[in-house]
Design a protein around this motif. Structure first.
Motif, PDB file in Angstrom:
ATOM      1  N   HIS A  36      43.537  48.362  30.033  1.00 38.88           N
ATOM      2  CA  HIS A  36      42.213  48.666  30.153  1.00 38.88           C
ATOM      3  C   HIS A  36      41.866  47.811  31.534  1.00 38.88           C
ATOM      4  N   VAL A  37      40.960  48.425  32.401  1.00 40.66           N
ATOM      5  CA  VAL A  37      40.862  47.923  33.513  1.00 40.66           C
ATOM      6  C   VAL A  37      39.266  48.090  33.840  1.00 40.66           C
ATOM      7  N   ILE A  38      38.984  47.092  34.808  1.00 45.19           N
ATOM      8  CA  ILE A  38      37.448  47.173  35.392  1.00 45.19           C
ATOM      9  C   ILE A  38      37.935  47.453  36.848  1.00 45.19           C
ATOM     10  N   LEU A  39      37.098  48.556  37.690  1.00 47.03           N
ATOM     11  CA  LEU A  39      37.522  48.984  38.883  1.00 47.03           C
ATOM     12  C   LEU A  39      36.293  48.250  39.768  1.00 47.03           C
ATOM     13  N   SER A  40      36.801  47.642  40.992  1.00 44.18           N
ATOM     14  CA  SER A  40      35.962  47.187  41.938  1.00 44.18           C
ATOM     15  C   SER A  40      35.848  47.673  43.212  1.00 44.18           C
ATOM     16  N   ILE A  41      34.549  47.269  43.896  1.00 45.38           N
ATOM     17  CA  ILE A  41      34.697  47.962  45.267  1.00 45.38           C
ATOM     18  C   ILE A  41      34.972  47.119  46.539  1.00 45.38           C
ATOM     19  N   VAL A  42      35.821  45.850  46.010  1.00 44.65           N
ATOM     20  CA  VAL A  42      36.297  44.824  46.656  1.00 44.65           C
ATOM     21  C   VAL A  42      37.820  44.716  46.763  1.00 44.65           C
ATOM     22  N   PRO A  43      38.683  45.758  47.044  1.00 43.69           N
ATOM     23  CA  PRO A  43      40.001  45.390  47.144  1.00 43.69           C
ATOM     24  C   PRO A  43      40.354  44.834  48.219  1.00 43.69           C
ATOM     25  N   ASN A  44      41.631  44.218  48.383  1.00 40.56           N
ATOM     26  CA  ASN A  44      41.896  43.412  49.591  1.00 40.56           C
ATOM     27  C   ASN A  44      43.361  43.461  49.966  1.00 40.56           C
ATOM     28  N   CYS A  45      43.557  43.397  51.509  1.00 42.22           N
ATOM     29  CA  CYS A  45      44.773  43.278  51.669  1.00 42.22           C
ATOM     30  C   CYS A  45      45.718  42.175  51.343  1.00 42.22           C
ATOM     31  N   GLY A  46      45.200  41.217  51.313  1.00 45.94           N
ATOM     32  CA  GLY A  46      45.834  39.758  51.227  1.00 45.94           C
ATOM     33  C   GLY A  46      46.358  39.159  52.723  1.00 45.94           C
ATOM     34  N   LYS A  47      46.006  39.826  53.660  1.00 43.33           N
ATOM     35  CA  LYS A  47      46.785  39.301  54.966  1.00 43.33           C
ATOM     36  C   LYS A  47      45.909  39.185  56.054  1.00 43.33           C
ATOM     37  N   LYS A 101      42.409  38.107  58.296  1.00 40.14           N
ATOM     38  CA  LYS A 101      41.760  36.602  58.391  1.00 40.14           C
ATOM     39  C   LYS A 101      40.703  36.088  57.115  1.00 40.14           C
ATOM     40  N   TYR A 102      40.016  37.214  56.454  1.00 42.48           N
ATOM     41  CA  TYR A 102      39.131  36.910  55.543  1.00 42.48           C
ATOM     42  C   TYR A 102      39.790  36.638  54.274  1.00 42.48           C
ATOM     43  N   CYS A 103      41.076  37.460  54.151  1.00 43.57           N
ATOM     44  CA  CYS A 103      41.724  37.159  52.913  1.00 43.57           C
ATOM     45  C   CYS A 103      42.571  36.079  52.913  1.00 43.57           C
ATOM     46  N   ILE A 104      42.984  35.508  54.001  1.00 46.16           N
ATOM     47  CA  ILE A 104      43.680  34.185  54.164  1.00 46.16           C
ATOM     48  C   ILE A 104      42.809  33.098  53.953  1.00 46.16           C
ATOM     49  N   SER A 105      41.400  33.234  54.606  1.00 39.99           N
ATOM     50  CA  SER A 105      40.530  32.221  54.264  1.00 39.99           C
ATOM     51  C   SER A 105      39.805  32.077  52.865  1.00 39.99           C
ATOM     52  N   LYS A 106      40.235  33.064  52.039  1.00 42.03           N
ATOM     53  CA  LYS A 106      39.793  32.937  50.642  1.00 42.03           C
ATOM     54  C   LYS A 106      38.465  33.722  50.565  1.00 42.03           C
ATOM     55  N   PRO A 135      38.128  37.366  50.162  1.00 45.66           N
ATOM     56  CA  PRO A 135      38.840  38.574  50.152  1.00 45.66           C
ATOM     57  C   PRO A 135      37.701  39.759  50.029  1.00 45.66           C
ATOM     58  N   ASN A 136      36.472  39.512  49.754  1.00 46.50           N
ATOM     59  CA  ASN A 136      35.538  40.271  49.445  1.00 46.50           C
ATOM     60  C   ASN A 136      35.010  40.914  50.707  1.00 46.50           C
ATOM     61  N   PHE A 137      35.533  40.345  52.002  1.00 46.98           N
ATOM     62  CA  PHE A 137      35.210  40.881  53.245  1.00 46.98           C
ATOM     63  C   PHE A 137      36.343  41.355  54.009  1.00 46.98           C
ATOM     64  N   CYS A 138      37.280  41.641  53.286  1.00 41.75           N
ATOM     65  CA  CYS A 138      38.668  42.125  53.767  1.00 41.75           C
ATOM     66  C   CYS A 138      38.575  43.179  54.741  1.00 41.75           C
ATOM     67  N   GLU A 139      38.978  43.039  56.006  1.00 39.31           N
ATOM     68  CA  GLU A 139      39.060  43.885  57.203  1.00 39.31           C
ATOM     69  C   GLU A 139      39.523  45.414  56.734  1.00 39.31           C
ATOM     70  N   LEU A 140      40.655  45.474  56.049  1.00 42.99           N
ATOM     71  CA  LEU A 140      41.094  46.835  55.937  1.00 42.99           C
ATOM     72  C   LEU A 140      40.260  47.501  54.878  1.00 42.99           C
ATOM     73  N   ALA A 141      39.907  46.774  54.050  1.00 43.23           N
ATOM     74  CA  ALA A 141      39.004  47.474  53.104  1.00 43.23           C
ATOM     75  C   ALA A 141      38.002  47.838  53.444  1.00 43.23           C
ATOM     76  N   GLY A 142      37.148  47.129  54.260  1.00 44.11           N
ATOM     77  CA  GLY A 142      35.958  47.606  54.865  1.00 44.11           C
ATOM     78  C   GLY A 142      36.013  48.669  55.781  1.00 44.11           C
ATOM     79  N   ASN A 143      37.063  48.674  56.526  1.00 45.71           N
ATOM     80  CA  ASN A 143      37.481  49.862  57.427  1.00 45.71           C
ATOM     81  C   ASN A 143      37.594  50.862  56.758  1.00 45.71           C
ATOM     82  N   SER A 144      38.269  50.925  55.736  1.00 43.86           N
ATOM     83  CA  SER A 144      38.780  52.166  54.716  1.00 43.86           C
ATOM     84  C   SER A 144      37.356  52.519  53.934  1.00 43.86           C
ATOM     85  N   MET A 145      36.509  51.883  53.564  1.00 47.27           N
ATOM     86  CA  MET A 145      35.665  52.306  52.926  1.00 47.27           C
ATOM     87  C   MET A 145      34.303  52.983  53.835  1.00 47.27           C
ATOM     88  N   PHE A 146      34.392  52.709  54.917  1.00 46.35           N
ATOM     89  CA  PHE A 146      33.323  53.330  55.888  1.00 46.35           C
ATOM     90  C   PHE A 146      33.897  54.677  56.452  1.00 46.35           C
TER      91      PHE A 146
END
Length: 367
Positions: free
Chosen positions: A83-94, A96-101, A103-114
């Motif tokens: 059982h899972v909850i889905l979220s609009i903030v996936p992240n790449c983990g790699k 600069k935002y993911c590395i700086s903890k 992840p809500n501002f993950c660059e890959l996720a942001g680009n993918s969304m738009f």
């Protein structure tokens, strides 16, 4: 696979219920059977063109919960039946935002969304061979969805999935705004302007933070009654011009924290006037794309401040399980927030009700 989904062709269009095709999950992706999905203002912003959130045509929906149906390659944290909850903030983990903890501002996720993509730059959705775009990497107005593994959180199977869906967005944003963004302390005075799905959860967050006075402000008496049920100590219909005077008097000079949950300049200005010396206004509602804000600069001399907020500054991997347990322990109220449970076919009518400010949350239920 073929499935039923609500498709949006463009701004201002009605959603149409179509049979579409969904490809299998790829590397680090998961196929989820959607069980419940809430109708959120962010979906409405895309429909009405308030925010440029996705290219069209697209399958909208983002506030959701469901059951894992199938995992793609290299998925290690989930298996069929979870059982899972889905979220609009996936992240790449790699990045600069993911590395700086952050992840809500993950660059890959942001680009993918738009761009309406998943992380590999492509879509899994088609209608008669035509590409359909993903909405915020989630697209939950459908019987099934393929999402990035990092955009899922496994939850306790005792959690009802219709209520779990609310945690996905409205609850995380509202309670997170209080706990993570503003960091409200016990005995604080808090004012919440706008008592929709997010605003009601800001009120809940203030209650859970043990705020002293919690002022709810809205134009709907129905929502103000609900606000009192979930934790407001005082309620004010903003059509009454004496609201700010009363709030400042009761809070002895102005609140410590004001939250604006509508994204409207006139409401932001009203909220700013409720704040006292050293207090903070947190902007939670999304303003129209390209909007500017004019604000009275005088209160800055009293060391008052204004702070932005995205998704309640939440960490989904820790905050989601905690909120599930809060509900199961009867600390978090979710049953009261669901105004109506509807089939997918009623989606356009439900969005009309949302435009009119009727009810707290409509939730689409899939069998």
């Amino acid at each position: 696979m073929k499935l039923k989904a609500a498709v949006l062709r463009g701004v201002g269009s009605a959603l149409t219920i179509e049979e579409i095709d969904l490809d299998d999950p790829k590397d680090h992706e998961v196929l989820v059977k959607i069980k419940a999905t809430g109708l959120c203002a962010s979906d409405l912003n895309a429909i009405d063109g308030k925010r440029n959130l996705v290219p069209f045509p697209a399958v909208l929906g983002h506030e959701a919960a469901g059951i894992v149906e199938k995992c793609g390659k290299n998925v290690t944290n989930f298996e069929k039946g979870d059982h899972v909850i889905l979220s609009i903030v996936p992240n790449c983990g790699k990045c600069k935002y993911c590395i700086s903890k952050n992840p809500n501002f993950c660059e890959l996720a942001g680009n993918s969304m738009f761009e309406g993509n998943l992380f590999d730059g492509t879509s899994r959705l088609k209608f008669h061979g035509e590409r359909l775009n993903h909405f915020l990497t989630t697209s939950s107005f459908a019987e099934y969805s393929v999402v990035p593994e990092s955009g899922l959180v496994k939850i306790n199977k005792n959690m009802p999935l219709d209520r779990a869906a609310l945690i996905s967005c409205a609850v995380l944003t509202g309670i997170g705004a209080v706990k993570n963004t503003a960091r409200v302390k016990p005995n604080s005075n808090v004012a919440v302007f706008g008592c929709g799905g997010v605003g009601l959860n800001i009120i809940q967050g203030a209650r859970m933070a043990k705020a002293k006075n919690i002022f709810a402000v809205d134009i709907s008496d129905e929502k103000l009654e609900l606000a009192k049920k979930v934790g407001a100590t005082h309620s004010f219909n903003s059509l009454n011009q004496n609201n700010l005077k009363s709030i400042r008097e009761i809070s002895e000079g102005g609140v410590d924290h004001a939250f604006e949950a509508l994204g409207k300049e006139e409401v932001i200005q009203m909220a700013w006037k409720s704040v006292g010396p050293f207090g903070q206004l947190t902007l939670v509602g999304l303003m129209k794309h390209g909007a500017t804000l004019t604000i009275d600069a005088g209160p800055f001399v009293n060391e008052q401040s204004i702070k932005g907020c995205y998704f309640g500054s939440s960490n989904i991997q820790t905050d989601v399980p905690n909120l599930v347990e809060n509900y199961l322990n009867k600390e978090l109220m979710l049953d009261e927030l669901i105004s109506r449970r509807i089939p997918l076919e009623d989606i356009n009518h439900a969005f009309d009700q949302l435009r009119k400010g009727q009810g707290a949350r409509s939730v689409i239920i899939f069998e």
